[in-house]
Motif scaffolding. Structure first.
Motif, PDB file in Angstrom:
ATOM      1  N   VAL A 220       0.837  -1.202   0.000  1.00 32.31           N
ATOM      2  CA  VAL A 220       0.000   0.000   0.000  1.00 32.31           C
ATOM      3  C   VAL A 220       0.868   1.247   0.000  1.00 32.31           C
ATOM      4  CG1 VAL A 220      -1.593   1.358   1.434  1.00 32.31           C
ATOM      5  CG2 VAL A 220      -1.998  -1.091   1.078  1.00 32.31           C
ATOM      6  N   ASP A 221       0.485   2.240  -0.795  1.00 36.89           N
ATOM      7  CA  ASP A 221       1.224   3.502  -0.874  1.00 36.89           C
ATOM      8  C   ASP A 221       0.560   4.639  -0.113  1.00 36.89           C
ATOM      9  OD1 ASP A 221       3.274   2.626  -2.832  1.00 36.89           O
ATOM     10  OD2 ASP A 221       1.533   2.391  -4.150  1.00 36.89           O
ATOM     11  N   GLN A 222      -0.746   4.580   0.040  1.00 37.18           N
ATOM     12  CA  GLN A 222      -1.478   5.668   0.673  1.00 37.18           C
ATOM     13  C   GLN A 222      -2.672   5.113   1.428  1.00 37.18           C
ATOM     14  OE1 GLN A 222      -2.898   8.667  -2.024  1.00 37.18           O
ATOM     15  NE2 GLN A 222      -3.755   9.938  -0.435  1.00 37.18           N
ATOM     16  N   ILE A 223      -3.026   5.790   2.529  1.00 36.48           N
ATOM     17  CA  ILE A 223      -4.175   5.387   3.339  1.00 36.48           C
ATOM     18  C   ILE A 223      -5.159   6.544   3.382  1.00 36.48           C
ATOM     19  CG2 ILE A 223      -4.954   4.564   5.592  1.00 36.48           C
ATOM     20  CD1 ILE A 223      -1.736   4.070   5.965  1.00 36.48           C
ATOM     21  N   SER A 224      -6.420   6.250   3.146  1.00 39.53           N
ATOM     22  CA  SER A 224      -7.475   7.243   3.305  1.00 39.53           C
ATOM     23  C   SER A 224      -8.525   6.638   4.228  1.00 39.53           C
ATOM     24  CB  SER A 224      -8.097   7.607   1.957  1.00 39.53           C
ATOM     25  OG  SER A 224      -9.046   8.643   2.113  1.00 39.53           O
ATOM     26  N   PHE A 225      -8.718   7.286   5.384  1.00 39.89           N
ATOM     27  CA  PHE A 225      -9.578   6.725   6.425  1.00 39.89           C
ATOM     28  C   PHE A 225     -10.600   7.744   6.875  1.00 39.89           C
ATOM     29  CE2 PHE A 225     -10.340   6.532  11.066  1.00 39.89           C
ATOM     30  CZ  PHE A 225     -10.959   5.286  11.168  1.00 39.89           C
ATOM     31  N   ALA A 236      -2.457   7.103  11.914  1.00 35.08           N
ATOM     32  CA  ALA A 236      -1.438   8.123  11.681  1.00 35.08           C
ATOM     33  C   ALA A 236      -0.091   7.694  12.254  1.00 35.08           C
ATOM     34  CB  ALA A 236      -1.880   9.445  12.297  1.00 35.08           C
ATOM     35  N   THR A 237      -0.116   7.032  13.412  1.00 31.97           N
ATOM     36  CA  THR A 237       1.129   6.543  14.023  1.00 31.97           C
ATOM     37  C   THR A 237       1.805   5.528  13.116  1.00 31.97           C
ATOM     38  OG1 THR A 237       0.297   6.918  16.263  1.00 31.97           O
ATOM     39  CG2 THR A 237       2.110   5.343  16.009  1.00 31.97           C
ATOM     40  N   ASN A 238       1.020   4.581  12.618  1.00 27.71           N
ATOM     41  CA  ASN A 238       1.576   3.563  11.729  1.00 27.71           C
ATOM     42  C   ASN A 238       2.056   4.171  10.414  1.00 27.71           C
ATOM     43  OD1 ASN A 238       1.286   1.153  13.287  1.00 27.71           O
ATOM     44  ND2 ASN A 238      -0.913   1.199  12.918  1.00 27.71           N
ATOM     45  N   ALA A 239       1.277   5.107   9.881  1.00 21.21           N
ATOM     46  CA  ALA A 239       1.659   5.750   8.624  1.00 21.21           C
ATOM     47  C   ALA A 239       2.941   6.550   8.795  1.00 21.21           C
ATOM     48  CB  ALA A 239       0.528   6.656   8.134  1.00 21.21           C
ATOM     49  N   GLY A 240       3.093   7.193   9.976  1.00 17.63           N
ATOM     50  CA  GLY A 240       4.307   7.946  10.232  1.00 17.63           C
ATOM     51  C   GLY A 240       5.536   7.058  10.252  1.00 17.63           C
ATOM     52  N   LYS A 241       5.415   5.905  10.880  1.00 13.80           N
ATOM     53  CA  LYS A 241       6.543   4.974  10.928  1.00 13.80           C
ATOM     54  C   LYS A 241       6.918   4.477   9.535  1.00 13.80           C
ATOM     55  CE  LYS A 241       5.511   3.224  15.588  1.00 13.80           C
ATOM     56  NZ  LYS A 241       5.037   2.055  16.370  1.00 13.80           N
ATOM     57  N   LEU A 243       6.326   6.176   6.772  1.00 12.47           N
ATOM     58  CA  LEU A 243       6.444   7.329   5.871  1.00 12.47           C
ATOM     59  C   LEU A 243       5.471   7.198   4.702  1.00 12.47           C
ATOM     60  CD1 LEU A 243      10.320   7.861   5.836  1.00 12.47           C
ATOM     61  CD2 LEU A 243       8.591   9.017   7.219  1.00 12.47           C
ATOM     62  N   ARG A 244       4.239   6.886   5.064  1.00  8.78           N
ATOM     63  CA  ARG A 244       3.183   6.626   4.070  1.00  8.78           C
ATOM     64  C   ARG A 244       2.180   7.772   4.095  1.00  8.78           C
ATOM     65  NH1 ARG A 244       1.243   0.623   4.352  1.00  8.78           N
ATOM     66  NH2 ARG A 244       3.349   0.428   3.498  1.00  8.78           N
ATOM     67  N   ARG A 245       1.766   8.242   2.937  1.00  7.21           N
ATOM     68  CA  ARG A 245       0.795   9.332   2.848  1.00  7.21           C
ATOM     69  C   ARG A 245      -0.531   8.902   3.472  1.00  7.21           C
ATOM     70  NH1 ARG A 245      -0.284  13.280  -1.262  1.00  7.21           N
ATOM     71  NH2 ARG A 245       1.887  13.090  -1.943  1.00  7.21           N
ATOM     72  N   VAL A 246      -1.171   9.811   4.198  1.00  7.77           N
ATOM     73  CA  VAL A 246      -2.429   9.470   4.862  1.00  7.77           C
ATOM     74  C   VAL A 246      -3.373  10.660   4.830  1.00  7.77           C
ATOM     75  CG1 VAL A 246      -1.537  10.111   7.144  1.00  7.77           C
ATOM     76  CG2 VAL A 246      -3.454   8.530   6.979  1.00  7.77           C
ATOM     77  N   THR A 247      -4.646  10.379   4.603  1.00  7.85           N
ATOM     78  CA  THR A 247      -5.722  11.368   4.704  1.00  7.85           C
ATOM     79  C   THR A 247      -6.700  10.861   5.752  1.00  7.85           C
ATOM     80  OG1 THR A 247      -5.509  11.986   2.379  1.00  7.85           O
ATOM     81  CG2 THR A 247      -7.558  12.582   3.477  1.00  7.85           C
ATOM     82  N   GLY A 459      -5.570  16.504   5.950  1.00 11.58           N
ATOM     83  CA  GLY A 459      -5.823  16.295   4.532  1.00 11.58           C
ATOM     84  C   GLY A 459      -7.218  16.774   4.160  1.00 11.58           C
ATOM     85  N   ARG A 460      -7.507  16.768   2.872  1.00 10.45           N
ATOM     86  CA  ARG A 460      -8.791  17.258   2.388  1.00 10.45           C
ATOM     87  C   ARG A 460      -9.381  16.316   1.340  1.00 10.45           C
ATOM     88  NH1 ARG A 460      -8.451  19.475   6.352  1.00 10.45           N
ATOM     89  NH2 ARG A 460      -8.669  21.703   6.874  1.00 10.45           N
TER      90      ARG A 460
END
Length: 488
Positions: A220-225, A236-241, A243-247, A459-460
């Motif tokens: 996965v490259d990006q998460i939108s939740f 967000a914590t997991n995405a930060g570790k 370095l994955r884009r998240v909205t 994000g938006r």
């Protein structure tokens, strides 16, 4: 209504058998009785879905490399397929989550199609390259998107993600909430009918544990939740570790600021919608009512009468204005907040008992709308997201005090200002710390960015900003000679 049963997932463009026999059983919010079931995705199913999305994205002649007009044509076919199923989608959403059927038809049955058409048109009109002096700036799709969607507006909020992500050229693995999965089966049918290429959109219903597995999946490259703030913080914590884009579009406790010149009677329908849409199961709902001291009792009486006159009943009945909560768990949660408000000293003006006289709906998850007066803005019912038809009315002294109280919250998603003076209302709205806000109403606009500040997310979604969320800019530095040649 008919029982809806699905035995397979949409993975790699076709119905695929699940890896296990586990299932998600769905009950009616109106009766508590079963209305359908779907397979529950396992880690192996997630692996298969991500692999399909990865292949589709990495294909050098695939979706990410299609001309915008070709992607737009495919997206418009999906819009047509969804339009043909709009009534069925609305019915299933209404039965699952308790959304009044008229609301379900207006939102769940029609907005996804409109979003697809909007972004299909946008990519046809938006150039991907931008020459800035001696630098060419181009945007490319980010890759595989994990779209984790909620139960309260399951189709609308799914397409807040799917429409711009697909338009941008991304591929998607969508995990619907386990509380609203039957409509996802209808979406899968539409995807197959529309002939979207294999792997472009994969749909795998599952619970929270499997959602966590998807979030951290290496493919996965990006998460939108969209969902609760605590879950969003974990993501967000997991995405930060990684370095994955998240909205993240998270919770809210929006303020409805009623100025002392507001016309209450003329705005009854708009005020009901801004605070009680979908039985209060709405993230942007203005459930904190800020009322001026000079008109405080009038405002309390107005909202009390407004809710007491609302028809409570079967969500599938077109006359219903307030339906049930999505589940017994949510019903108990809302009632616990009502008890907390009473114990903290607020005055309950209406909503003391569960609704009665709902023949045939004794097993439904109904909560009578509750209005609290004499609420301190620092108390639990004024600060925490309840996600039900519970309004807390807080007193303020002047405009500056109203702004202070409105901003005294960890959230900042929605809100509204009510006044007969447009300029005054706009001046107050500008000072409220929120990602979105309405004047004399609250209506999300597909042309404008939607999202929150503070604990309401990052994000938006919507507007041209949403396309940017699913693309990565790349700067190509050109020599002065090349730039001059291009100019000539």
């Amino acid at each position: 209504m008919d029982i809806a049963e699905y035995d397979k997932f949409l993975i790699d463009g076709a119905w695929q058998a699940p890896a296990t026999t586990d299932r998600i059983e769905v009950t009616s919010a109106n009766t508590g009785r079963p209305i359908g079931s779907v397979p529950a995705a396992s880690k192996r199913d997630i692996d298969a879905a991500v692999a399909a999305a990865r292949r589709a994205f990495d294909d050098p002649s695939g979706w990410a490399h299609w001309a915008p007009k070709d992607r737009a044509a495919a997206i418009l076919r999906l819009a047509d397929a969804l339009a043909a199923r709009s009534d069925r989608t609305a019915e299933l959403v209404s039965a699952q989550v308790g959304m009044p059927i008229n609301t379900a038809k207006s939102f769940e049955g029609s907005v996804p199609e409109k979003l697809l058409r909007f972004y299909a048109s946008m990519i046809m009109q938006t150039p991907s390259d931008d020459l800035r002096g001696e630098t060419l700036v181009t945007r490319r799709p980010l890759g595989v998107v994990a779209a984790i969607t909620p139960w309260n507006f399951p189709e609308v909020l799914a397409f807040f993600k799917l429409a711009p992500a697909l338009a941008a050229g991304c591929t998607v693995v969508m995990k619907p909430s386990s509380d609203a999965v039957l409509d996802a089966g209808v979406l899968a049918e539409a995807v197959i009918e529309a002939g979207l290429p294999p792997g472009i959109l994969n749909i795998v219903p599952a619970g929270r544990e499997i959602g966590s597995y998807l979030v951290t999946h290496p493919g996965v490259d990006q998460i939108s939740f969209t969902g609760s703030t605590p879950v969003g913080q974990d993501i967000a914590t997991n995405a930060g570790k990684l370095l994955r884009r998240v909205t993240l579009e998270l919770g809210g406790k929006s303020a409805a600021v009623i100025l002392d010149d507001a016309d209450l009677e003329s705005n009854q329908a708009a005020m009901f919608g801004a605070s009680l849409l979908n039985n209060g199961q709405t993230c942007f709902a203005g459930t904190r009512i800020l009322a001026p001291s000079s008109r405080y009792n009038e405002v309390v009486d107005f909202y009390t009468a407004l809710t007491e006159s609302a028809r409570i009943g079967n969500s599938l009945d077109p006359a219903t204005q307030i339906g049930p909560m999505v589940s017994a768990r949510q019903q108990e949660r809302v009632e616990s907040y009502i008890a907390k408000g009473i114990s903290d000293g607020a005055r309950l003006t209406t909503g003391k008992k569960r609704p009665t006289g709902l023949d045939g709906l004794e097993g439904g998850h109904f909560v009578a709308p509750a209005i609290f007066a004499d609420v301190d803005n620092s108390t639990t019912i004024a600060q925490e997201e309840i996600f039900g038809p519970v309004l807390a009315i807080v007193r303020y002294e002047d405009d500056a005090d109203a702004i202070r109280l409105a901003n005294q919250s960890i959230y900042g998603l929605g809100g509204s200002v009510w006044s007969s003076d447009h300029d005054r209302a706009l001046g107050v709205a500008r000072q409220i710390d929120s990602g979105t806000i309405g004047i004399n109403g609250y209506q999300i606009d597909v042309n404008a960015p939607y999202g929150g500040v503070k604990d309401s997310g990052m994000g938006r979604e919507l507007g041209p900003e949403a396309l940017l969320e699913y693309t990565e800019p790349k700067a190509i530095y050109l020599s002065p000679r090349m730039t001059a040649d291009n100019a000539g």
